[in-house]
Design a protein around this motif. Structure first.
Motif, PDB file in Angstrom:
ATOM      1  N   PRO A   5       0.910  -1.280   0.152  1.00  0.00           N
ATOM      2  CA  PRO A   5       0.035  -0.109  -0.123  1.00  0.00           C
ATOM      3  C   PRO A   5       0.951   1.144   0.016  1.00  0.00           C
ATOM      4  CG  PRO A   5      -0.857  -1.644   1.480  1.00  0.00           C
ATOM      5  CD  PRO A   5       0.660  -2.116   1.109  1.00  0.00           C
ATOM      6  N   ARG A   6       0.326   2.488  -0.776  1.00  0.00           N
ATOM      7  CA  ARG A   6       1.171   3.486  -0.714  1.00  0.00           C
ATOM      8  C   ARG A   6       1.294   4.024   0.409  1.00  0.00           C
ATOM      9  NH1 ARG A   6       4.621   5.565  -1.158  1.00  0.00           N
ATOM     10  NH2 ARG A   6       5.546   7.250  -2.625  1.00  0.00           N
ATOM     11  N   SER A   7       0.593   3.944   1.625  1.00  0.00           N
ATOM     12  CA  SER A   7       0.689   4.303   2.916  1.00  0.00           C
ATOM     13  C   SER A   7       1.737   3.677   3.578  1.00  0.00           C
ATOM     14  CB  SER A   7      -0.797   4.292   3.769  1.00  0.00           C
ATOM     15  OG  SER A   7      -0.876   2.734   3.585  1.00  0.00           O
ATOM     16  N   VAL A   8       2.140   2.689   3.317  1.00  0.00           N
ATOM     17  CA  VAL A   8       3.496   2.016   3.810  1.00  0.00           C
ATOM     18  C   VAL A   8       4.724   2.412   3.199  1.00  0.00           C
ATOM     19  CG1 VAL A   8       4.379  -0.249   4.090  1.00  0.00           C
ATOM     20  CG2 VAL A   8       1.929  -0.095   4.377  1.00  0.00           C
ATOM     21  N   PRO A   9       5.528   3.259   3.637  1.00  0.00           N
ATOM     22  CA  PRO A   9       6.787   3.633   3.164  1.00  0.00           C
ATOM     23  C   PRO A   9       7.707   2.302   2.614  1.00  0.00           C
ATOM     24  CG  PRO A   9       6.896   4.158   5.327  1.00  0.00           C
ATOM     25  CD  PRO A   9       5.595   3.456   4.983  1.00  0.00           C
ATOM     26  N   LEU A  10       8.351   2.657   1.683  1.00  0.00           N
ATOM     27  CA  LEU A  10       9.476   1.590   1.289  1.00  0.00           C
ATOM     28  C   LEU A  10      10.799   1.935   1.262  1.00  0.00           C
ATOM     29  CD1 LEU A  10      10.245  -1.072  -0.371  1.00  0.00           C
ATOM     30  CD2 LEU A  10       9.657   0.100  -2.382  1.00  0.00           C
ATOM     31  N   ALA A  11      11.729   1.095   2.087  1.00  0.00           N
ATOM     32  CA  ALA A  11      12.951   1.633   2.057  1.00  0.00           C
ATOM     33  C   ALA A  11      14.041   0.523   1.335  1.00  0.00           C
ATOM     34  CB  ALA A  11      13.213   1.536   3.736  1.00  0.00           C
ATOM     35  N   LEU A  12      15.121   1.014   0.656  1.00  0.00           N
ATOM     36  CA  LEU A  12      16.115   0.204   0.280  1.00  0.00           C
ATOM     37  C   LEU A  12      17.180   0.282   0.970  1.00  0.00           C
ATOM     38  CD1 LEU A  12      17.794  -1.573  -1.796  1.00  0.00           C
ATOM     39  CD2 LEU A  12      17.765   0.488  -3.126  1.00  0.00           C
ATOM     40  N   ARG A  27      15.125  -1.731  12.724  1.00  0.00           N
ATOM     41  CA  ARG A  27      14.387  -0.675  13.358  1.00  0.00           C
ATOM     42  C   ARG A  27      13.424   0.259  12.081  1.00  0.00           C
ATOM     43  NH1 ARG A  27      15.198   3.826  16.683  1.00  0.00           N
ATOM     44  NH2 ARG A  27      12.959   4.927  16.336  1.00  0.00           N
ATOM     45  N   LEU A  28      13.507   0.055  10.985  1.00  0.00           N
ATOM     46  CA  LEU A  28      12.905   0.686   9.972  1.00  0.00           C
ATOM     47  C   LEU A  28      11.654  -0.372   9.700  1.00  0.00           C
ATOM     48  CD1 LEU A  28      15.340   1.536   7.061  1.00  0.00           C
ATOM     49  CD2 LEU A  28      14.092   3.099   8.454  1.00  0.00           C
ATOM     50  N   VAL A  29      11.873  -1.494   9.977  1.00  0.00           N
ATOM     51  CA  VAL A  29      10.500  -2.415  10.008  1.00  0.00           C
ATOM     52  C   VAL A  29       9.818  -2.186  11.073  1.00  0.00           C
ATOM     53  CG1 VAL A  29       9.891  -4.999  10.454  1.00  0.00           C
ATOM     54  CG2 VAL A  29      11.550  -4.542   8.813  1.00  0.00           C
ATOM     55  N   ALA A  34       8.140  -1.193   4.449  1.00  0.00           N
ATOM     56  CA  ALA A  34       8.327  -2.481   3.744  1.00  0.00           C
ATOM     57  C   ALA A  34       9.947  -2.447   3.375  1.00  0.00           C
ATOM     58  CB  ALA A  34       7.625  -2.447   2.676  1.00  0.00           C
ATOM     59  N   LEU A  35      10.483  -3.584   3.033  1.00  0.00           N
ATOM     60  CA  LEU A  35      12.106  -3.319   2.885  1.00  0.00           C
ATOM     61  C   LEU A  35      12.290  -4.086   1.721  1.00  0.00           C
ATOM     62  CD1 LEU A  35      13.557  -4.497   6.275  1.00  0.00           C
ATOM     63  CD2 LEU A  35      13.437  -2.313   5.125  1.00  0.00           C
ATOM     64  N   VAL A 234      16.543   6.714  11.180  1.00  0.00           N
ATOM     65  CA  VAL A 234      15.060   6.953  11.207  1.00  0.00           C
ATOM     66  C   VAL A 234      14.800   8.277  11.506  1.00  0.00           C
ATOM     67  CG1 VAL A 234      13.014   6.576  12.633  1.00  0.00           C
ATOM     68  CG2 VAL A 234      14.550   4.696  11.965  1.00  0.00           C
ATOM     69  N   TYR A 235      15.391   9.210  12.305  1.00  0.00           N
ATOM     70  CA  TYR A 235      15.398  10.569  12.432  1.00  0.00           C
ATOM     71  C   TYR A 235      15.610  11.269  11.182  1.00  0.00           C
ATOM     72  CZ  TYR A 235      15.944  15.524  13.129  1.00  0.00           C
ATOM     73  OH  TYR A 235      16.157  17.004  12.822  1.00  0.00           O
TER      74      TYR A 235
END
Length: 268
Positions: A5-12, A27-29, A34-35, A234-235
């Motif tokens: 979902p677009r509301s869930v941020p995605l990190a690489l 920590r991002l999880v 989403a990873l 995260v900050y």
């Protein structure tokens, strides 16, 4: 395609399966990401990340790429976009190449290899991310007002260089300077910041007593933990008014020259 979902941020997160990278990813999880987890080769995931994924049920996918190969670097962001159907909201350039060696040992080939992994790959991933985000926004597949965040993991020694590991030190200093340069170049298209850790996860080159003495030597009387480095990431991922900045997470080591790399200090 893996739909998130677009509301869930995605990190690489590059180098995201092990050591500090795994702590950042974990920590991002727990922060709801989403990873997309980059790795150089097949290997088991560190427990801190495996536990976080199991407990949260977060979506994650692995992407294999050798950052020493420019072609594989160029393919990484498009592969993530093809898998998730959108560009990442956050890129953490954590993966790094490390090697011992003082200036008499320095060769052009060794320096080029270090610069490729520790400077060129992060910079090219950042530019590819910004381009992909812009294309997605124009196509309506991504929020036109959204801008990705990029966090480069550098090293506290960038303020006070030491003669040890010259090629590595040069490459991290270059990435540190690239952080501000890219922040200016991208403008409002992306935010670019850095985290500069100190000694965090000691290798077998250190004795337990040496690590304790090094901790006592820090202005704060302690070395940083992987979780504290993840806190800074995260900050910066969320600090919408911050770009071109570096947070030193090092117990205060950057405040005074050490003279040598940590491994050469406080030996038994």
């Amino acid at each position: 395609m893996t739909k998130v979902p677009r509301s869930v941020p995605l990190a690489l997160v590059t180098g995201g399966l092990h050591r500090v990278g795994a702590a950042i990813a974990a920590r991002l999880v727990r922060e709801g990401y989403a990873l997309a987890l980059h790795r150089r080769s097949a290997a088991e995931t560190d427990a801190i990340l495996a536990d976080a994924l199991a407990e949260t049920g977060a979506v994650s996918r692995h992407f294999q790429a050798d950052l020493a190969d420019p072609a594989e670097v160029d393919a990484l962001i498009p592969e993530v976009v093809a898998t998730f159907g959108r560009a990442p909201d956050l890129l953490v350039n954590n993966a790094a190449l490390f090697a011992e060696g003082e200036w008499p040992d320095l060769s052009a080939s060794a320096l080029a290899a270090m610069m490729q992994v520790n400077l060129s790959a992060p910079v090219m991933l950042a530019t590819a991310l910004v381009a992909a985000s812009a294309s997605a926004a124009l196509a309506g597949a991504q929020n036109k007002r959204a801008r990705p965040a990029i966090v480069n993991i550098v090293d506290q020694r960038v303020l006070h260089p030491v003669p040890d590991q010259v090629a590595y030190s040069l490459s991290k200093a270059a990435l540190w300077q690239a952080t501000a340069t890219l922040a200016v170049a991208f403008g409002n298209r992306a935010r670019v910041n850095a985290v500069a850790p100190g000694l965090t996860m000691a290798t077998d080159d250190y004795s337990a007593a040496q690590v304790e003495r090094l901790a006592d030597r820090m202005p704060l009387g302690a070395l940083p933990t992987p979780t504290q480095i993840a806190d800074a990431v995260v900050y910066l991922a969320r600090a919408e008014a911050v770009t071109g900045q570096t947070i030193f997470v090092d117990g205060g080591a950057h405040l005074a020259p050490m003279g040598r790399d940590f491994v050469a200090l406080e030996k038994d």
